[in-house]
Design a protein around this motif. Structure first.
Motif, PDB file in Angstrom:
ATOM      1  N   HIS A  79       0.762  -1.138   0.037  1.00 34.07           N
ATOM      2  CA  HIS A  79       0.010  -0.098  -0.023  1.00 34.07           C
ATOM      3  C   HIS A  79       0.861   1.094  -0.124  1.00 34.07           C
ATOM      4  CE1 HIS A  79      -3.775  -2.285   1.264  1.00 34.07           C
ATOM      5  NE2 HIS A  79      -2.938  -3.089   1.726  1.00 34.07           N
ATOM      6  N   GLN A  82       0.423   3.988   2.684  1.00 35.14           N
ATOM      7  CA  GLN A  82       0.534   3.743   4.153  1.00 35.14           C
ATOM      8  C   GLN A  82       2.051   3.776   4.603  1.00 35.14           C
ATOM      9  OE1 GLN A  82      -1.363   0.114   4.790  1.00 35.14           O
ATOM     10  NE2 GLN A  82      -3.328   0.746   3.771  1.00 35.14           N
ATOM     11  N   LEU A  94      -6.467  -5.960  12.666  1.00 34.05           N
ATOM     12  CA  LEU A  94      -7.189  -5.225  11.272  1.00 34.05           C
ATOM     13  C   LEU A  94      -7.926  -4.232  11.307  1.00 34.05           C
ATOM     14  CD1 LEU A  94      -6.613  -5.068   8.219  1.00 34.05           C
ATOM     15  CD2 LEU A  94      -8.480  -7.142   8.193  1.00 34.05           C
ATOM     16  N   VAL A 102      -5.257   3.895   9.244  1.00 30.13           N
ATOM     17  CA  VAL A 102      -5.070   3.593   7.738  1.00 30.13           C
ATOM     18  C   VAL A 102      -5.998   4.834   7.346  1.00 30.13           C
ATOM     19  CG1 VAL A 102      -5.564   2.295   5.754  1.00 30.13           C
ATOM     20  CG2 VAL A 102      -4.421   1.112   7.953  1.00 30.13           C
ATOM     21  N   ARG A 208     -11.120  -2.916  -2.167  1.00 28.75           N
ATOM     22  CA  ARG A 208     -10.205  -2.832  -1.116  1.00 28.75           C
ATOM     23  C   ARG A 208     -10.456  -4.243  -0.282  1.00 28.75           C
ATOM     24  NH1 ARG A 208      -8.316   1.639   2.046  1.00 28.75           N
ATOM     25  NH2 ARG A 208      -6.682   0.188   2.995  1.00 28.75           N
ATOM     26  N   GLU A 238      -7.876 -12.511   6.087  1.00 28.49           N
ATOM     27  CA  GLU A 238      -6.865 -12.098   6.769  1.00 28.49           C
ATOM     28  C   GLU A 238      -6.929 -12.256   8.120  1.00 28.49           C
ATOM     29  OE1 GLU A 238      -5.972  -7.909   5.629  1.00 28.49           O
ATOM     30  OE2 GLU A 238      -4.155  -7.775   7.168  1.00 28.49           O
ATOM     31  N   LEU A 303       0.295  -7.496  12.627  1.00 27.83           N
ATOM     32  CA  LEU A 303      -1.136  -7.161  12.910  1.00 27.83           C
ATOM     33  C   LEU A 303      -1.834  -8.274  13.650  1.00 27.83           C
ATOM     34  CD1 LEU A 303      -2.461  -5.224   9.660  1.00 27.83           C
ATOM     35  CD2 LEU A 303      -1.865  -4.353  11.900  1.00 27.83           C
TER      36      LEU A 303
HETATM   37  N1  GUN Z   1      -7.834  -5.036   4.351  1.00 31.15           N
HETATM   38  C1  GUN Z   1      -8.481  -4.153   4.057  1.00 31.15           C
HETATM   39  N2  GUN Z   1      -7.759  -3.072   3.872  1.00 31.15           N
HETATM   40  C2  GUN Z   1      -6.682  -3.474   4.221  1.00 31.15           C
HETATM   41  C3  GUN Z   1      -5.235  -2.699   4.343  1.00 31.15           C
HETATM   42  O1  GUN Z   1      -5.052  -1.494   4.058  1.00 31.15           O
HETATM   43  N3  GUN Z   1      -4.311  -3.519   4.660  1.00 31.15           N
HETATM   44  C4  GUN Z   1      -4.525  -4.681   5.154  1.00 31.15           C
HETATM   45  N4  GUN Z   1      -3.316  -5.561   5.750  1.00 31.15           N
HETATM   46  N5  GUN Z   1      -5.381  -5.480   5.051  1.00 31.15           N
HETATM   47  C5  GUN Z   1      -6.623  -4.809   4.529  1.00 31.15           C
END
Ligand code: GUN
Ligand code: FE
Length: 448
Positions: A79, A82, A94, A102, A208, A238, A303
């Protein structure tokens, strides 16, 4: 006018496959107009070889003992905006992290001057660390996304660039309407295709994640990707809270992965970041769709997302590359991604041993890590015929590594085998050991 060929003479290191790392001694690699035209091994007399090839005009570059050429590193997930807070704000998981760190940082990219300054820093840093190809997420703002393309073109990186899409479950100060999101994505794709720096820069459709995108938006984006023949990138599985919330938003889909499939977002040109918590049938679905993944181990530690076992994906033939996920991951470096992936893999090995009595878990070996960082990433991005290894016809995207660089961070006693030298660079080297960074034959960065 004939162009000058560049002849590199010395050790060449590259992957033939996941398990096979080829170390070419006394190698000759010839580059013309950015492309590799010739690769030869065990050349005792380079002058005699050059005479027999009869190049019109050339420059000969000799690598010294212990130095080697490595294909440029591929970051399949980062990103760009970021980077301004990378190395800070790792206090939350997250969803809370997105809200606290973020979204405020990304919303500042409405300001184009801020975008110019930040994007110049991050792309320069990535190049310096040897990332010759990067797949970027930008922000929702059309104009500053276009500036990112301009900065990348100026600095000479090969890149995929995505304007981020978010039309729901996002803060009032950082959200777009469905129509604006689709319209601006279309304009961004057209702009990037017109400013591709000879094909080095490609637009990528970038919802996203499902939480931030309505069904209408995801379907519209899949249509744009299809119409303009561009790839698709997003995040998948994630974090546990993210997965629970996502499933509650799309109750008609069988799984988080199926949500993307139901919106036509999976396919051979799509790739998904993280994939930490996936069921076997979700991995099967990725395999069936030929969709790759970006393994972001530093971020998954930082994270507190979890451990991704990439062996599960590779066993089913899913393409895997490495990602820094800056700034979920704090390090703007694929060399760091190699180390983080190594630790993730060693941790899984320890858990297998201690929790399941399995002593045979096969952690990631250095040769496999190099593959994931180069040719593996190229496969994920569909660039396997263009970059990732030293093969005639591919572009010369490469790093000239000097493990003995005066201000480098590797110490050698001089008796090490070439394999040991390579491994020592992977685990103790730094940007100071990267003398030159080439993209498409052109030197774009390096410590020399
Ligand atoms: N999931 C949605 N947006 C993001 C992001 O900016 N970073 C990460 N690691 N996971 C996300
Ligand atoms: Fe990410």
């Amino acid at each position: 006018m004939t162009s000058t060929s560049h002849v590199y003479y010395g050790t060449l290191v590259h992957s033939l496959s996941l398990k096979e790392l080829q170390v070419i001694d006394q190698g000759v690699l010839i580059v013309k107009d950015g492309l590799i035209t010739h690769v030869e091994q065990n050349v005792k007399d380079v002058d005699a070889l050059l005479k027999s090839i009869q190049l019109d005009a050339y420059e000969l570059h000799r690598l010294e003992k212990h130095q080697f050429l490595l294909p440029g590193l591929v970051d399949t997930h980062a990103h760009a905006p970021q980077y301004v807070f990378s190395g800070s704000g790792m206090d939350l998981q997250l969803l809370e992290w997105l809200n606290k760190h973020v979204f405020p940082a990304e919303s500042a990219f409405k300001d184009v001057a801020h975008a110019d300054a930040a994007y110049t820093k991050v792309v320069s840093r990535f190049l310096r660390n040897g990332t010759t190809t990067c797949s970027w997420f930008a922000t929702i703002h059309l104009e500053s996304c276009q500036r990112l393309v301009d900065v990348i073109n100026k600095l000479g990186q090969r890149a995929y660039v995505g304007k981020v899409n978010m039309d729901q479950n996002s803060p009032d100060y950082y959200i777009e309407t469905t129509e604006d999101s689709l319209q601006n994505t279309k304009r961004f794709i057209e702009y990037t295709q017109q400013h591709s720096n000879g094909g080095l820069v490609t637009p990528v459709v970038t919802p996203r994640f499902a939480i931030a995108c309505s069904s209408t938006l995801m379907k519209g984006l899949a249509g744009l990707a299809h119409d303009y023949k561009v790839p698709i990138q997003t995040h998948l599985c994630e974090n546990p809270d993210e997965i629970t919330f996502t499933k509650s938003l799309f109750p008609d889909s069988a799984s988080y992965t199926a949500i993307y499939d139901d919106h036509n977002l999976l396919g051979p040109s799509s790739y998904m970041a993280h994939c930490v918590h996936m069921t076997d049938s979700e991995i099967d679905l990725l395999a069936e769709r030929q969709t790759g993944i970006a393994h972001c181990a530093n971020s998954n530690f930082s994270l507190h997302s979890g451990l991704c076992d990439v062996r599960r994906f590779m066993a089913k033939g899913v393409k895997v590359g490495l990602g820094t996920d800056v700034a979920g991951g704090f390090a703007p470096s694929i060399i760091d991604a190699i180390r983080s992936s190594f630790f993730a893999s060693k941790t899984i090995k320890a858990l297998e041993r201690d929790q399941h009595g399995n002593k045979d878990y096969d952690y990631l070996q250095p040769a496999e890590l190099i593959y994931l960082a180069t040719l593996g990433g190229a496969h994920v991005l569909g660039l396997q015929d263009t970059i990732g290894s030293f093969v005639p016809g591919k572009a010369f995207d490469a790093l000239w590594i000097d493990p003995t660089a005066a201000h480098g961070t590797v110490d050698l006693m001089g008796q090490e085998s070439q394999e040991q030298v390579i491994e020592k660079f992977l685990f103790t080297g730094s940007d100071r050991n990267i003398l030159h960074v080439f993209v498409n034959g052109r030197r774009v960065s390096g410590s020399a």
